[in-house]
Design an enzyme around this catalytic site. Sequence first.
Site, PDB file in Angstrom:
ATOM      1  N   HIS A 252       0.824  -1.209   0.000  1.00  0.00           N
ATOM      2  CA  HIS A 252       0.000   0.000   0.000  1.00  0.00           C
ATOM      3  C   HIS A 252       0.859   1.261   0.000  1.00  0.00           C
ATOM      4  CE1 HIS A 252      -4.312  -0.179  -0.147  1.00  0.00           C
ATOM      5  NE2 HIS A 252      -4.428   0.954   0.497  1.00  0.00           N
ATOM      6  N   HIS A 278     -11.478   4.860  -5.959  1.00  0.00           N
ATOM      7  CA  HIS A 278     -12.208   5.213  -4.751  1.00  0.00           C
ATOM      8  C   HIS A 278     -13.669   5.512  -5.098  1.00  0.00           C
ATOM      9  CE1 HIS A 278      -8.374   6.604  -2.436  1.00  0.00           C
ATOM     10  NE2 HIS A 278      -8.578   5.307  -2.341  1.00  0.00           N
TER      11      HIS A 278
END
Length: 307
Positions: A252, A278
């Site tokens: 990440h 997102h």
Amino acid sequence: MQLDRALDAYLRHVTIERGLSAHTVAAYRRDLGPYRQWLADRGIDDSTQVTAALVTDYIAERAASDPPPAATSLARLQSSVRGMHRYLVVEGIDPIDPTTHVRPPKMPRRLPKALTIAQVEALLAAAGPEPAAATPGDLVALRDRALLELLYATGARVSEAVGLDVDDVTDGDILRVRGKGSKERIVPIGSYARAAVDAYLTRARPELARRGKASPRLFLGARGAPLSRQSAWLVIQAAAERAHLEAHVSPHTLRHSFATHLLQGGADVRVVQELLGHASVATTQIYTHVSVDALRDVYATSHPRAR
């Protein structure tokens, strides 16, 4: 509905109808199994018997456990419980959702930790040789370089990267990524990542594929099986150690670095939202704070009356 049946029905719903990944469904199961047992220990065996007070007591008890869970884990737990009860109401199984007025725990606002551009370049160099410098025996090194180049170039999650098929990267400089909920998005690939992936596909993957059963997956392990999330994590950790990076580096971290560097370079936050996959721009906006910090540093060092 009997709680065991309610739990099974909800897990089937998120698996089949919502198309969530096996990893996400397993997380829901880990959250809801203990919740079901906690209710059973108190004589609750039907979903209609659950009250807001019971849900609040359960969340509070978990929050007070030793060691205390992280705020993110607690929020996910409450989201899992809320999701199941909301599903039962929407399906007409239960008349009332007992979680409606249960307030979620306050989440600390943490800025994502990103690498500098120099650190990213060191990490990529440590992962494997550049395509032009690779030797015939650098099969795994070519794969590792292609994996890290792709993660940084696209901001893909590690689960998305290891889930890629060869056909997902055959459209020139475009990558098809399947994200959460099996939602597909299109992400451009830069020339460096494209070159690294092409070198891996032509000079390493055919040999790796011969070592195992036929698989459409892009990234393969040393024995020819599809590369796992855990193996990809180890690849990044090993590259970080070779690059002598003191900062903690995870899959990440490259996603955070991708978003941060784009915004610092002037990219619009909604474009970054689309690239990251997102659902809400609010999730992406946390990266704007990183860019504001960079602007503040430039201002402090450049303006004659900043200090």
